[in-house]
Scaffold this motif. Structure first.
Motif, PDB file in Angstrom:
ATOM      1  N   ALA A  23      30.581  36.071  30.967  1.00  0.00           N
ATOM      2  CA  ALA A  23      31.615  36.073  30.077  1.00  0.00           C
ATOM      3  C   ALA A  23      32.817  37.355  30.168  1.00  0.00           C
ATOM      4  CB  ALA A  23      31.625  36.051  28.452  1.00  0.00           C
ATOM      5  N   GLU A  24      32.152  38.527  30.164  1.00  0.00           N
ATOM      6  CA  GLU A  24      32.891  39.747  30.577  1.00  0.00           C
ATOM      7  C   GLU A  24      33.166  39.843  31.927  1.00  0.00           C
ATOM      8  OE1 GLU A  24      30.594  43.019  29.161  1.00  0.00           O
ATOM      9  OE2 GLU A  24      29.988  41.973  27.221  1.00  0.00           O
ATOM     10  N   THR A  25      32.290  39.759  33.000  1.00  0.00           N
ATOM     11  CA  THR A  25      32.291  40.001  34.365  1.00  0.00           C
ATOM     12  C   THR A  25      32.979  38.998  35.210  1.00  0.00           C
ATOM     13  OG1 THR A  25      30.264  39.283  34.824  1.00  0.00           O
ATOM     14  CG2 THR A  25      30.569  41.568  34.148  1.00  0.00           C
ATOM     15  N   ALA A  26      32.743  37.713  34.971  1.00  0.00           N
ATOM     16  CA  ALA A  26      33.273  36.608  35.857  1.00  0.00           C
ATOM     17  C   ALA A  26      34.915  36.795  35.968  1.00  0.00           C
ATOM     18  CB  ALA A  26      32.581  35.425  35.651  1.00  0.00           C
ATOM     19  N   PRO A  27      35.396  36.556  34.808  1.00  0.00           N
ATOM     20  CA  PRO A  27      36.988  36.747  34.716  1.00  0.00           C
ATOM     21  C   PRO A  27      37.563  37.759  35.585  1.00  0.00           C
ATOM     22  CG  PRO A  27      36.018  36.003  32.681  1.00  0.00           C
ATOM     23  CD  PRO A  27      34.928  36.558  33.406  1.00  0.00           C
ATOM     24  N   ALA A  28      36.853  38.781  35.584  1.00  0.00           N
ATOM     25  CA  ALA A  28      37.331  40.003  36.042  1.00  0.00           C
ATOM     26  C   ALA A  28      37.165  40.184  37.654  1.00  0.00           C
ATOM     27  CB  ALA A  28      36.836  41.339  35.181  1.00  0.00           C
ATOM     28  N   ALA A  29      36.458  39.335  38.220  1.00  0.00           N
ATOM     29  CA  ALA A  29      36.142  39.574  39.674  1.00  0.00           C
ATOM     30  C   ALA A  29      37.532  39.186  40.406  1.00  0.00           C
ATOM     31  CB  ALA A  29      34.839  38.804  39.860  1.00  0.00           C
ATOM     32  N   PRO A  30      37.551  39.611  41.457  1.00  0.00           N
ATOM     33  CA  PRO A  30      38.735  39.128  42.660  1.00  0.00           C
ATOM     34  C   PRO A  30      38.835  37.766  42.690  1.00  0.00           C
ATOM     35  CG  PRO A  30      37.460  41.003  43.578  1.00  0.00           C
ATOM     36  CD  PRO A  30      36.489  40.615  42.308  1.00  0.00           C
ATOM     37  N   GLY A  31      39.889  37.153  42.961  1.00  0.00           N
ATOM     38  CA  GLY A  31      40.113  35.910  42.892  1.00  0.00           C
ATOM     39  C   GLY A  31      40.219  35.246  41.473  1.00  0.00           C
ATOM     40  N   LYS A  32      40.595  33.758  41.327  1.00  0.00           N
ATOM     41  CA  LYS A  32      40.642  33.266  40.289  1.00  0.00           C
ATOM     42  C   LYS A  32      39.476  32.222  39.741  1.00  0.00           C
ATOM     43  CE  LYS A  32      43.864  29.701  38.169  1.00  0.00           C
ATOM     44  NZ  LYS A  32      45.093  28.960  38.336  1.00  0.00           N
ATOM     45  N   LEU A  33      39.004  32.735  38.491  1.00  0.00           N
ATOM     46  CA  LEU A  33      37.742  32.097  38.083  1.00  0.00           C
ATOM     47  C   LEU A  33      38.221  30.744  37.562  1.00  0.00           C
ATOM     48  CD1 LEU A  33      34.763  32.014  37.331  1.00  0.00           C
ATOM     49  CD2 LEU A  33      35.633  32.772  35.132  1.00  0.00           C
TER      50      LEU A  33
END
Length: 203
Positions: A23-33
């Motif tokens: 919930a913290e890391t996936a939205p912040a990774a490159p690209g669009k979740l």
């Protein structure tokens, strides 16, 4: 537009911890979740992530970063394995969009025989309109990295009873699956049911 599909296999009884971290890391990774889902039926202890990238180069750069990172999503302590590949949506379908479609998503992955991708896409193009009268398709994609004969399609359903009703009706009425496939086209088939995480843009 290309899409990264990442499958993370976590240890039993660790889903709560892994999802809290994602919930913290996936939205912040490159690209669009676009999606973060957990398997409910089929291969258990699986987390599926779908990310959108604006170009093939952006998708390749993302996958390279995954390879080089010791723990790209911060869930390494609960992870048994992970795999990530890039897909392209079939040319006659719309791009994926955030929204509420499920809450049950059937993810079907086919391994096609060599040389069968083009004919499979054409058969789907012909047969899909009748099938869509029964229930929506979230997306259908073919892999453009890794094992390039993979064909992935995702069907959302409001309930498992509705899934059974729709699928059985389509088979009985002869509108699905597209004719000419089966053993002539496929090496392998896999189907799993996923449910979305609360923070998943597609749910």
């Amino acid at each position: 537009m290309q899409y990264d599909v990442t499958l993370i296999t976590i240890r039993p009884a660790t889903a709560g911890k892994a999802m809290a971290k994602l919930a913290e890391t996936a939205p912040a990774a490159p690209g669009k979740l676009l999606a973060c889902w957990q398997s409910e039926i089929g291969n258990l202890n699986q987390i599926l992530l779908i990310r959108e990238h604006a170009s093939a180069q952006a998708a390749a750069d993302y996958r390279q970063g995954i390879v080089e990172s010791e723990d790209p999503y911060g869930v390494g302590e609960w992870t048994n394995s992970s795999e990530s590949d890039t897909y392209a949506v079939l040319p006659f379908l719309k791009p994926l969009q955030p929204g509420t479609y499920g809450p049950f998503f059937e993810v079907r992955t086919y391994l096609l025989k060599p040389g069968k991708a083009a004919s499979t896409i054409e058969r789907w193009k012909e047969a899909l309109p009748a099938r869509l009268e029964r229930s929506p398709l979230l997306t259908c994609m073919n892999s453009v990295s890794g094992r390039q004969t993979r064909f992935l399609h995702i069907w959302p359903y409001p309930s498992l009873d509705k899934r059974y009703e729709v699928r059985q009706g389509a088979i009985k009425d002869g509108i699905w699956p597209p004719k000419g496939g089966g053993e002539n086209t496929l090496w392998d088939q896999r189907s799993d049911i996923y449910v979305p995480a609360p923070f998943s843009p597609i749910k």
